[in-house]
Scaffold this active site. Structure first.
Site, PDB file in Angstrom:
ATOM      1  N   ILE A 198     -14.166   3.854   9.381  1.00 17.73           N
ATOM      2  CA  ILE A 198     -13.180   4.272   8.370  1.00 17.73           C
ATOM      3  C   ILE A 198     -13.269   3.419   7.102  1.00 17.73           C
ATOM      4  CG2 ILE A 198     -10.719   4.701   7.896  1.00 17.73           C
ATOM      5  CD1 ILE A 198     -11.520   6.376  10.206  1.00 17.73           C
ATOM      6  N   ARG A 234       0.806  -1.212   0.000  1.00 15.97           N
ATOM      7  CA  ARG A 234       0.000   0.000   0.000  1.00 15.97           C
ATOM      8  C   ARG A 234       0.851   1.280   0.000  1.00 15.97           C
ATOM      9  NH1 ARG A 234      -4.723   2.046  -1.418  1.00 15.97           N
ATOM     10  NH2 ARG A 234      -4.872   4.070  -0.466  1.00 15.97           N
ATOM     11  N   ARG A 240       4.017  -8.862   7.841  1.00 18.91           N
ATOM     12  CA  ARG A 240       4.133  -7.550   7.195  1.00 18.91           C
ATOM     13  C   ARG A 240       4.362  -6.450   8.214  1.00 18.91           C
ATOM     14  NH1 ARG A 240       0.019  -7.451   2.101  1.00 18.91           N
ATOM     15  NH2 ARG A 240       1.187  -5.617   1.552  1.00 18.91           N
ATOM     16  N   ARG A 255     -10.060   1.275  -0.926  1.00 21.66           N
ATOM     17  CA  ARG A 255      -8.858   2.095  -0.783  1.00 21.66           C
ATOM     18  C   ARG A 255      -8.485   2.878  -2.050  1.00 21.66           C
ATOM     19  NH1 ARG A 255      -4.771  -1.090   3.210  1.00 21.66           N
ATOM     20  NH2 ARG A 255      -4.516   0.964   4.100  1.00 21.66           N
ATOM     21  N   PRO A 256      -9.394   3.782  -2.478  1.00 21.48           N
ATOM     22  CA  PRO A 256      -9.086   4.590  -3.664  1.00 21.48           C
ATOM     23  C   PRO A 256      -7.982   5.611  -3.372  1.00 21.48           C
ATOM     24  CG  PRO A 256     -11.105   5.370  -2.622  1.00 21.48           C
ATOM     25  CD  PRO A 256     -10.674   4.150  -1.844  1.00 21.48           C
ATOM     26  N   ILE A 257      -7.434   6.246  -4.441  1.00 21.77           N
ATOM     27  CA  ILE A 257      -6.418   7.286  -4.234  1.00 21.77           C
ATOM     28  C   ILE A 257      -6.856   8.597  -4.898  1.00 21.77           C
ATOM     29  CG2 ILE A 257      -4.424   5.777  -3.847  1.00 21.77           C
ATOM     30  CD1 ILE A 257      -3.660   6.214  -6.811  1.00 21.77           C
ATOM     31  N   ASP A 258      -8.181   8.771  -5.013  1.00 24.61           N
ATOM     32  CA  ASP A 258      -8.680   9.973  -5.695  1.00 24.61           C
ATOM     33  C   ASP A 258      -8.268  11.270  -4.999  1.00 24.61           C
ATOM     34  OD1 ASP A 258     -10.394   8.810  -3.740  1.00 24.61           O
ATOM     35  OD2 ASP A 258     -12.049  10.081  -4.348  1.00 24.61           O
TER      36      ASP A 258
HETATM   37  C1  UD1 Z   1      -3.402   4.420   6.814  1.00 21.58           C
HETATM   38  C2  UD1 Z   1      -2.629   3.383   7.596  1.00 21.58           C
HETATM   39  C3  UD1 Z   1      -3.550   2.255   8.026  1.00 21.58           C
HETATM   40  C4  UD1 Z   1      -4.759   2.803   8.751  1.00 21.58           C
HETATM   41  C5  UD1 Z   1      -5.418   3.932   7.960  1.00 21.58           C
HETATM   42  C6  UD1 Z   1      -6.538   4.656   8.708  1.00 21.58           C
HETATM   43  C7  UD1 Z   1      -0.331   3.383   6.759  1.00 21.58           C
HETATM   44  C8  UD1 Z   1       0.713   2.676   5.939  1.00 21.58           C
HETATM   45  N1  UD1 Z   1      -1.564   2.827   6.766  1.00 21.58           N
HETATM   46  O1  UD1 Z   1      -3.921   3.817   5.632  1.00 21.58           O
HETATM   47  O2  UD1 Z   1      -2.829   1.382   8.884  1.00 21.58           O
HETATM   48  O3  UD1 Z   1      -5.696   1.749   8.911  1.00 21.58           O
HETATM   49  O4  UD1 Z   1      -4.440   4.923   7.618  1.00 21.58           O
HETATM   50  O5  UD1 Z   1      -6.080   5.176   9.910  1.00 21.58           O
HETATM   51  O6  UD1 Z   1      -0.060   4.396   7.401  1.00 21.58           O
HETATM   52  N2  UD1 Z   1      -9.985   7.488   1.046  1.00 21.58           N
HETATM   53  C9  UD1 Z   1     -10.610   7.864  -0.116  1.00 21.58           C
HETATM   54  N3  UD1 Z   1      -9.836   8.406  -1.116  1.00 21.58           N
HETATM   55  C10 UD1 Z   1      -8.504   8.590  -0.992  1.00 21.58           C
HETATM   56  C11 UD1 Z   1      -7.875   8.201   0.213  1.00 21.58           C
HETATM   57  C12 UD1 Z   1      -8.645   7.648   1.227  1.00 21.58           C
HETATM   58  O7  UD1 Z   1     -11.825   7.720  -0.271  1.00 21.58           O
HETATM   59  O8  UD1 Z   1      -7.869   9.095  -1.929  1.00 21.58           O
HETATM   60  C13 UD1 Z   1     -10.772   6.870   2.140  1.00 21.58           C
HETATM   61  C14 UD1 Z   1     -10.444   5.382   2.313  1.00 21.58           C
HETATM   62  O9  UD1 Z   1     -11.166   4.576   1.428  1.00 21.58           O
HETATM   63  C15 UD1 Z   1     -10.820   5.157   3.756  1.00 21.58           C
HETATM   64  C16 UD1 Z   1     -10.475   6.495   4.420  1.00 21.58           C
HETATM   65  O10 UD1 Z   1     -10.411   7.453   3.374  1.00 21.58           O
HETATM   66  O11 UD1 Z   1     -12.201   4.931   3.864  1.00 21.58           O
HETATM   67  C17 UD1 Z   1      -9.166   6.488   5.201  1.00 21.58           C
HETATM   68  O12 UD1 Z   1      -8.115   6.048   4.393  1.00 21.58           O
HETATM   69  P1  UD1 Z   1      -6.613   6.527   4.646  1.00 21.58           P
HETATM   70  O13 UD1 Z   1      -6.546   7.347   5.899  1.00 21.58           O
HETATM   71  O14 UD1 Z   1      -6.111   7.134   3.394  1.00 21.58           O
HETATM   72  O15 UD1 Z   1      -5.875   5.158   4.907  1.00 21.58           O
HETATM   73  P2  UD1 Z   1      -4.442   4.718   4.439  1.00 21.58           P
HETATM   74  O16 UD1 Z   1      -3.549   5.919   4.341  1.00 21.58           O
HETATM   75  O17 UD1 Z   1      -4.572   3.832   3.251  1.00 21.58           O
END
Ligand code: UD1
Length: 416
Positions: A326, A91, A396, A120-123
């Protein structure tokens, strides 16, 4: 291979808490912002660090790991094209988007993988890069970003305080022209650690760890030596193990619990003594129920801690409710917990857990990193022998997992 646990022992022992996974991975991505040798001390010996290291080797980085010291030499990295297949498995590789875009003004990488706890999108990440002047191309298997004239600062309000998006924007903004402001930024301690690390490299960041972060772009950064903070989720894992099994444990090199974590642990019946970086936890009874908890961004109760708390609430008398705030797919562990005798119902993201007198050993399978750790807790609480397969998920994020469990008095072994 699997991990075998003979359960129903009380916890008794002491441990040093390993360095933080969620802090080291963004710091590794940050190291490519400059040329030279970055040294990270107290680095955990876990699969995610080695996978991230392989991605760096794939673009010409030199990566050496010895005795909890990670040396990253980024002098020979020449462009931002990541071809390494492993980038799709981890990730945090998505964070190279921000740092390589900042250094080379061009990056391409496979879509990130990681644990299957939601879509887990990256938008949010990509929208921010576009607002900073990048052209983003979303191909079927990879994403490419280019900013021929370099990135410029922007005012970037996030829809949700995403940890990954906040980190990626910080990485992209540290060498951008002008000032970037991230609003509704994630406040997790690992964000502050990343900002402190970047400031030590020469960045100008204010507000890391708060919900508004100001980043003034600088021309260049220099490599530094860094002592990594300890892993708060690993500490919470061992605390929940103690809460579930009963007994007493002492942890060294531990960061203090957040207020939300402390309150939940106390509700389960734990007594906590904190002094400097030492924490002692005692649980005298069977766990008590927690009537309601909802996971939320920091400083709320963490989503990673949800999978660690659920097994604890499976034993004892009374009903608990957990709402996952979340991720949308983070209850897959329930199927496995039921095999151990747990009584759990759920609808959508709300689970109702009725405590049972005892759990029993079974063959179970980890679905992601923290659910794997949760199954270790449940198996340690259960009577009889359990086997947990898909244990690579656990490796991991947890160093020498069976050794650490044994140090806490749990009978655990790797088996073929
Ligand atoms: C990070 C942590 C993970 C933790 C999570 C939430 C790391 C390596 N991983 O994951 O352990 O469980 O934070 O505390 O540090 N979202 C969108 N669009 C985006 C980005 C996020 O819709 O572009 C949504 C996700 O789908 C999710 C929420 O936002 O529902 C939180 O995601 P995010 O905080 O980005 O999690 P990670 O960074 O992947």
């Amino acid at each position: 291979m699997a991990i075998e646990i003979s359960g129903s022992s009380r916890v008794c022992g002491a441990l040093e808490i390993q360095g933080s996974k969620n802090a080291v991975l963004p710091i590794m991505a940050a190291s490519v912002l400059c040329e030279g040798e970055t040294v990270i001390k107290n680095c955990p010996d876990i699969l995610d660090v080695h996978a991230m290291g392989d991605v760096m080797r794939g673009i010409g980085g030199r990566v050496q790991y010895r005795d909890h010291e990670l040396v990253l030499d980024t002098s020979r990295i020449e462009d931002g094209r990541i071809r390494e297949k492993k980038a799709g498995d981890i990730r945090a590789s998505v964070l190279f988007l921000g740092s390589l875009l900042a250094r080379f003004h061009s990056v391409s990488i496979r879509y990130p993988g990681g644990c299957s706890i939601g879509s887990r999108p990256i938008d949010f990440h990509l929208r921010a890069f576009r607002q900073m002047g990048a052209v983003v191309e979303e191909l079927p298997d990879r994403v490419c970003c280019r900013a021929e004239k370099g990135l410029h600062g922007a005012d970037l309000p996030l829809c949700f305080p995403s940890v990954g998006a906040t980190e990626n924007i910080i990485l992209a903004a540290v060498m951008a022209e002008g000032t970037t402001v991230i609003r509704r930024a994630a406040r997790e301690p690992e964000i502050r650690e990343l900002c402190d690390f970047l400031n030590a490299m020469g960045a100008k960041i204010r507000g890391g760890g708060s919900d508004v972060i100001h980043i003034e772009g600088v021309r260049r950064l220099r490599p530094v030596h860094w002592q990594l903070c300890s892993d708060r989720i690993v500490l919470l894992t061992w605390a929940m193990l103690t809460a579930g099994c009963g007994g007493e444990a002492e942890f060294e090199k531990a960061a203090p619990f957040s207020e939300a974590e402390r309150q939940i642990l106390q509700k389960t019946g734990c007594r906590i003594e904190e002094s400097g970086d030492r924490i002692r936890i005692r649980q005298g009874s069977v766990p008590r129920p927690v009537p309601y908890v909802r996971t939320s961004p920091y400083p709320g109760y963490p989503t990673d801690g949800q999978s660690l708390l659920m097994p604890v609430l499976c034993r004892g008398s009374g009903v608990s409710t957990i709402e996952e705030g979340i991720f949308e797919n983070r209850f897959r562990m329930i199927r496995q917990l039921r095999k151990l005798g747990a009584d759990i119902d759920y609808v959508s993201n709300r689970a109702r857990i009725t405590g049972v007198t005892k759990l029993h050993g079974a063959e179970v399978k980890a679905d992601d990193l923290r659910s794997g750790a949760g199954l270790l807790i449940a198996a340690s609480m259960a009577e009889g022998v359990s086997r947990i397969s898909n244990e690579d998920y656990i490796h991991r994020g947890y160093e020498d997992i069976c050794g650490q469990l044994r140090a806490l008095g749990i009978k655990a072994a790797d088996i073929q």
